[in-house]
Write an enzyme that holds these catalytic residues in place. Structure first.
Site, mmCIF file in Angstrom:
data_model
loop_
_atom_site.group_PDB
_atom_site.id
_atom_site.type_symbol
_atom_site.label_atom_id
_atom_site.label_comp_id
_atom_site.label_asym_id
_atom_site.label_seq_id
_atom_site.Cartn_x
_atom_site.Cartn_y
_atom_site.Cartn_z
ATOM 1 N N GLU A 175 0.808 -1.230 0.000
ATOM 2 C CA GLU A 175 0.000 0.000 0.000
ATOM 3 C C GLU A 175 0.842 1.281 0.000
ATOM 4 O O GLU A 175 0.354 2.369 0.263
ATOM 5 C CB GLU A 175 -0.964 -0.001 1.207
ATOM 6 C CG GLU A 175 -2.393 -0.418 0.878
ATOM 7 C CD GLU A 175 -2.558 -1.879 0.442
ATOM 8 O OE1 GLU A 175 -1.599 -2.691 0.551
ATOM 9 O OE2 GLU A 175 -3.637 -2.221 -0.056
ATOM 10 N N TYR A 177 3.433 2.034 1.996
ATOM 11 C CA TYR A 177 4.033 2.440 3.272
ATOM 12 C C TYR A 177 5.536 2.145 3.259
ATOM 13 O O TYR A 177 6.078 1.658 2.269
ATOM 14 C CB TYR A 177 3.318 1.732 4.434
ATOM 15 C CG TYR A 177 1.892 2.209 4.632
ATOM 16 C CD1 TYR A 177 1.636 3.527 5.008
ATOM 17 C CD2 TYR A 177 0.803 1.364 4.429
ATOM 18 C CE1 TYR A 177 0.333 3.981 5.188
ATOM 19 C CE2 TYR A 177 -0.502 1.810 4.605
ATOM 20 C CZ TYR A 177 -0.730 3.119 4.979
ATOM 21 O OH TYR A 177 -2.018 3.570 5.147
ATOM 22 N N ARG A 225 2.442 -8.784 4.507
ATOM 23 C CA ARG A 225 1.554 -8.208 3.471
ATOM 24 C C ARG A 225 2.430 -7.738 2.322
ATOM 25 O O ARG A 225 3.191 -6.775 2.446
ATOM 26 C CB ARG A 225 0.770 -7.047 4.086
ATOM 27 C CG ARG A 225 -0.228 -6.395 3.178
ATOM 28 C CD ARG A 225 -1.613 -7.006 3.340
ATOM 29 N NE ARG A 225 -2.571 -6.312 2.491
ATOM 30 C CZ ARG A 225 -3.378 -5.352 2.911
ATOM 31 N NH1 ARG A 225 -3.352 -4.976 4.188
ATOM 32 N NH2 ARG A 225 -4.221 -4.780 2.089
ATOM 33 N N HIS A 263 -1.326 3.877 -1.945
ATOM 34 C CA HIS A 263 -2.376 4.871 -1.715
ATOM 35 C C HIS A 263 -2.325 5.988 -2.751
ATOM 36 O O HIS A 263 -3.334 6.629 -3.013
ATOM 37 C CB HIS A 263 -2.284 5.455 -0.309
ATOM 38 C CG HIS A 263 -2.788 4.513 0.743
ATOM 39 N ND1 HIS A 263 -3.990 3.854 0.631
ATOM 40 C CD2 HIS A 263 -2.255 4.112 1.919
ATOM 41 C CE1 HIS A 263 -4.162 3.088 1.699
ATOM 42 N NE2 HIS A 263 -3.125 3.216 2.483
ATOM 43 N N ALA A 265 -1.748 5.547 -5.884
ATOM 44 C CA ALA A 265 -2.100 5.003 -7.207
ATOM 45 C C ALA A 265 -3.365 5.664 -7.731
ATOM 46 O O ALA A 265 -4.241 6.046 -6.957
ATOM 47 C CB ALA A 265 -2.299 3.492 -7.111
ATOM 48 N N ARG A 266 -3.470 5.785 -9.015
ATOM 49 C CA ARG A 266 -4.665 6.389 -9.621
ATOM 50 C C ARG A 266 -5.515 5.346 -10.333
ATOM 51 O O ARG A 266 -6.188 5.622 -11.325
ATOM 52 C CB ARG A 266 -4.263 7.535 -10.563
ATOM 53 C CG ARG A 266 -3.820 8.783 -9.809
ATOM 54 C CD ARG A 266 -4.990 9.374 -8.982
ATOM 55 N NE ARG A 266 -4.576 9.733 -7.635
ATOM 56 C CZ ARG A 266 -5.358 9.848 -6.566
ATOM 57 N NH1 ARG A 266 -6.621 9.594 -6.638
ATOM 58 N NH2 ARG A 266 -4.903 10.186 -5.406
ATOM 59 N N ARG A 322 -14.068 -4.559 5.340
ATOM 60 C CA ARG A 322 -15.334 -3.824 5.368
ATOM 61 C C ARG A 322 -16.556 -4.745 5.503
ATOM 62 O O ARG A 322 -17.474 -4.432 6.272
ATOM 63 C CB ARG A 322 -15.428 -2.928 4.132
ATOM 64 C CG ARG A 322 -14.328 -1.880 4.071
ATOM 65 C CD ARG A 322 -14.337 -1.111 2.757
ATOM 66 N NE ARG A 322 -14.141 -1.978 1.615
ATOM 67 C CZ ARG A 322 -14.316 -1.615 0.354
ATOM 68 N NH1 ARG A 322 -14.728 -0.394 0.086
ATOM 69 N NH2 ARG A 322 -14.092 -2.453 -0.633
ATOM 70 N N CYS A 345 -21.782 -5.354 2.644
ATOM 71 C CA CYS A 345 -20.948 -4.167 2.420
ATOM 72 C C CYS A 345 -21.121 -3.783 0.962
ATOM 73 O O CYS A 345 -20.954 -4.608 0.070
ATOM 74 C CB CYS A 345 -19.490 -4.501 2.694
ATOM 75 S SG CYS A 345 -18.374 -3.214 2.086
ATOM 76 N N GLN A 350 -18.212 5.223 2.689
ATOM 77 C CA GLN A 350 -18.717 6.470 3.251
ATOM 78 C C GLN A 350 -18.535 6.604 4.762
ATOM 79 O O GLN A 350 -18.263 7.698 5.243
ATOM 80 C CB GLN A 350 -20.197 6.639 2.901
ATOM 81 C CG GLN A 350 -20.394 7.372 1.592
ATOM 82 C CD GLN A 350 -21.854 7.495 1.227
ATOM 83 O OE1 GLN A 350 -22.345 6.775 0.374
ATOM 84 N NE2 GLN A 350 -22.547 8.391 1.864
ATOM 85 N N CYS A 364 -20.008 2.027 9.802
ATOM 86 C CA CYS A 364 -20.456 1.444 8.539
ATOM 87 C C CYS A 364 -21.798 2.032 8.167
ATOM 88 O O CYS A 364 -22.696 2.124 9.017
ATOM 89 C CB CYS A 364 -20.565 -0.075 8.680
ATOM 90 S SG CYS A 364 -21.348 -0.841 7.251
ATOM 91 N N ARG A 573 -23.695 25.751 -10.494
ATOM 92 C CA ARG A 573 -23.609 27.211 -10.390
ATOM 93 C C ARG A 573 -22.372 27.637 -9.602
ATOM 94 O O ARG A 573 -21.746 28.641 -9.899
ATOM 95 C CB ARG A 573 -24.871 27.766 -9.712
ATOM 96 C CG ARG A 573 -26.139 27.470 -10.517
ATOM 97 C CD ARG A 573 -27.378 27.803 -9.735
ATOM 98 N NE ARG A 573 -27.368 27.114 -8.433
ATOM 99 C CZ ARG A 573 -28.246 27.288 -7.472
ATOM 100 N NH1 ARG A 573 -29.232 28.148 -7.637
ATOM 101 N NH2 ARG A 573 -28.179 26.623 -6.351
ATOM 102 N N ALA A 668 -27.418 8.265 2.685
ATOM 103 C CA ALA A 668 -27.968 7.088 3.348
ATOM 104 C C ALA A 668 -27.275 6.828 4.673
ATOM 105 O O ALA A 668 -27.882 6.280 5.595
ATOM 106 C CB ALA A 668 -27.835 5.885 2.427
#
Ligand code: NAP
Ligand code: SF4
Length: 682
Positions: A175, A177, A225, A263, A265-266, A322, A345, A350, A364, A573, A668
């Protein structure tokens, strides 16, 4: 535990529920609860809440869990004073977590995460003094002695974790790090023994694993990882990643977990528009190379998906974070044949990741009790009451099911012929198909709980008064705002309901008025041909430029965006670029997707009129005519609370929730949380 949940039915998921022998311990199933920062890790005073969060999931039968990241020293902080385990005095607080998990029959590893240049503080360090594109601080380059000290800090942290009662550690090597930063040329430009060649760059993680194993002894889980796809340029090549995996195995790792994407990355890796199980193919490629068990991850959310991944041999375990926030009983429900009642999930981020990035406690959207297990608790029921809930959108559904779970008698009225409210629009948006799962869940739960559901019934004040309910919960939602643009009754104009439900045909050139969440959704809808790439991994990886042949560094390929079937203008606007107020972790994906489709996103627009020539606007004072075939109005919402006002007059006990309560920037998450809190206390 759900009532009657006793029957064991693992025949549907034989791979998911096969035990995994690690040599010195056996995991009961193939589910790993992956690491996710909740915000409760940062202060020991919150460890009681964290303990109950994990204990609830251990009771739910998860095989092995991993905490959010703890840094092994101050330089490794994610942000000032964030979670860290580097001293013996910190052990006592951690024992609350490990004790609670073990008492509930679970196992837990502590994740050791050194943020490196992702540290959001001025003390950050990295292999080289190169700032990341997503943090404002330039890190200090570690000296040779600094590298040695950092390796020791990792091993010491693991030893402290063992002494605190953890069953193992996960060493965070992906990721983007610190460890990942050592592995890639883009962030490691050292010329000493820790840089220069791929072999040298690998020394840092391999030494960490070797010395950690030395420090903790044999019977302790070490998960490494491994970044299998960096998804950034000047990163690792596949043969280097394979070589690293072999060395990590030889150095003493018990399991290798898959990491996908830095993190910075696009390319999206976990948002809802990423196809389910979109990255398990890369874990499978690695399986040919090492002997220790491999864990795969990303967008695995339901038992059927997990079972398929394991059955086709992509990995030995699946990691989910998640989905287990959304439903702590995910494993127990799948195991007992009650998977239809799993709270899904929807990969919206959000309430979980967006909160973490905003320095708020994670929760959650679908389960507001997540991380609030000791706070959002049901009040004792003194007397069984009768409630009417009006409106079966997310707010009404959350209220009705929570009330019924507490033993109250509930009648749910919905004027349309289906439950779900605005989610029924969302599920039609390409990339948001996941939004149909909540309706499956709520529908089954309403049945299970015996809620009387009256579809196609517009509840009026007289009926509700005659019903002698103890109270009425009004969840009647919102109505679209009228933007009052001259000419808006022209036949070319339609609301977003008509556009998304397909009740009107839409031409090739379309202007969207309003660039909020729904404006963006409508733009996605208009620029994609069905079926959406979300259901097709090969098509999705081509569109975003993921190199599935693993021939290029970082796993990057040239994106091949599919042409939009329409020319679309997305207007607001407010001056500036539309989409700034979309959520932190998902907004950039929506903006990038629409940009790739050539959508013209304009701010500072004044709407003058609509006529046969199209939409007349002025932008920064200069008039223009957009000669479009259709105009779709997505100008926000207004509360629909007339019924509440009618009932309040004669003195009926009324509670207004969701969009009927507050429509501005309705979402929501707020609606479900408000409904659940209310219903837990009525
Ligand atoms: P919204 O986010 O409040 O956006 C309303 C849009 O309409 C804004 O762009 C606003 O921009 C414009 N607008 C407001 N008053 C107007 C007027 N009188 N005339 C013309 N334009 C006007 O509302 P929404 O798009 O309806 O979405 C509702 C909520 O649903 C969102 O807030 C979000 O929480 C949720 N949602 C989220 C997503 C997502 O994140 N992808 C998707 C769907 C829904 P200007 O005032 O600048 O013109
Ligand atoms: Fe999943 Fe959304 Fe809940 Fe996060 S907030 S766990 S993404 S449903």
């Amino acid at each position: 535990m759900l009532a009657g949940m006793t029957a064991i039915d693992i025949t549907s998921f034989p791979h998911l529920f096969a035990p995994l022998d690690l040599g010195f311990c056996t995991l009961p199933n193939r589910v790993l609860m992956g690491s996710m920062h909740t915000g409760l890790e940062d202060h020991a005073r919150d460890f009681g809440k964290l303990a109950e969060y994990f204990a609830a999931r251990a009771r739910g039968g998860i095989g092995l869990m991993v905490t959010g990241g703890f840094s092994p020293n101050i330089a490794g902080w994610l942000k000032p004073f964030s979670s860290r385990l580097s001293s013996r005095w910190q052990i006592r607080a951690h024992r609350r977590i490990t004790g609670a998990v073990h008492a509930a029959g679970g196992r837990i590893c502590l994740q050791i995460l050194h943020a490196g240049r992702y540290g959001f503080h001025p003390l950050s360090v990295a292999p080289s003094a190169i700032k990341s594109p997503i943090t404002p601080f330039t890190p200090r380059a570690l000296s040779g002695r600094g590298v040695e000290r950092t390796i020791h800090a990792f091993a010491r942290c693991a030893k402290l974790a063992r002494d605190a009662g953890y069953d193992g550690v996960e060493i965070m090597g992906s990721e983007g790090y610190l460890i990942n930063q050592f592995l890639a040329e883009r962030s490691n430009q050292r010329s000493d023994r820790w840089g220069g060649s791929a072999e040298n760059r690998m020394c840092f993680p391999v030494e960490i694993v070797r010395r950690t194993r030395e420090m903790v002894g044999r019977n302790f889980i070490i998960i490494y990882r491994l970044s299998m796809l960096d998804l950034v340029d000047r990163a690792q090549a596949w043969d280097e990643i394979v070589a690293l995996a072999k060395q990590v195995e030889a150095a003493g790792a018990t399991l290798i977990n898959s990491g996908i994407g830095w993190h910075e990355a696009r390319i999206p890796t976990i948002v809802t528009s990423v196809p389910r199980a979109a990255f398990t193919w890369v874990t499978r490629r690695m399986k040919e190379q090492v002997r220790i068990p491999l864990i795969t991850t990303n967008r695995i959310n339901l038992p059927e998906v997990a079972e398929d991944v394991l059955a086709r041999g992509d990995a030995d375990m699946v990691s989910m974070a998640r989905p287990l926030l959304a439903d702590p009983e995910w494993v127990a429900k799948a195991r007992s044949g009650r998977g239809a009642l799993i709270n899904p999930c929807i990969a919206c981020n959000q309430a979980c990741l967006d909160h973490v990035f905003e320095n708020k406690r994670a929760s959650c959207l679908m389960n507001p009790r997540a991380c609030y297990e000791t706070e959002l608790v049901d009040a004792p029921v003194v007397r069984k009451k009768r409630f009417a809930v009006v409106g079966a959108g997310p707010a009404g559904l959350a209220a009705a099911t929570t009330l019924a779970q507490r033993g109250h008698v509930v009648t749910l009225y919905e004027q349309s012929d289906e439950i779900g409210g605005q989610f029924n629009l969302a599920k039609r948006i390409p990339g948001k198909e996941e939004f149909s799962e909540p309706m499956r869940y709520w529908g089954n739960l309403l049945d299970e709980l015996g809620v009387e559901v009256r579809l196609g019934v517009r509840a009026d004040a007289a009926t509700l008064q005659a019903g002698s309910f103890d109270a009425v919960v009004i969840a009647t939602g919102v109505t679209p705002r009228d933007p009052r643009i001259p000419g808006q009754d022209h036949p070319m104009v339609m609301g977003y309901h008509a556009a998304v439900l397909g009740t009107r045909t839409i031409g090739k050139r379309v202007a969207i008025i309003g660039a909020g969440g729904i404006g963006f959704d409508v733009a996605e809808f208009l620029t994609q041909d069905a079926p959406s790439p979300t259901t097709d991994i090969a098509r999705w990886t081509r569109e975003w430029g993921v190199d599935t042949a693993l021939e290029h560094r970082g796993g990057l390929d040239k994106p091949e965006a599919e042409a939009s079937p329409r020319e679309v203008w997305l207007l607001q606007r407010t001056p500036g670029r539309p989409g700034k107020r979309l959520n932190k972790t998902t907004g950039w994906v929506h903006r990038a997707a629409l940009k790739a489709k050539g959508v013209k996103m304009l701010g500072g627009v004044r709407y003058e009129k609509i006529d046969d020539a199209g939409l007349h606007v002025s932008i920064d004072g200069s008039p223009q005519t957009l000669s479009v075939d259709n105009v779709v109005i997505c100008a926000g919402q207004e509360s629909n609370r007339a019924l509440a006002d009618e009932l309040q007059a004669p003195g009926v006990a009324v509670h207004v929730i969701g969009g009927a309560d507050v429509a501005a920037e309705l979402d929501a998450k707020r609606a479900i949380a408000q409904a659940t809190r209310l219903a837990a206390n009525l």
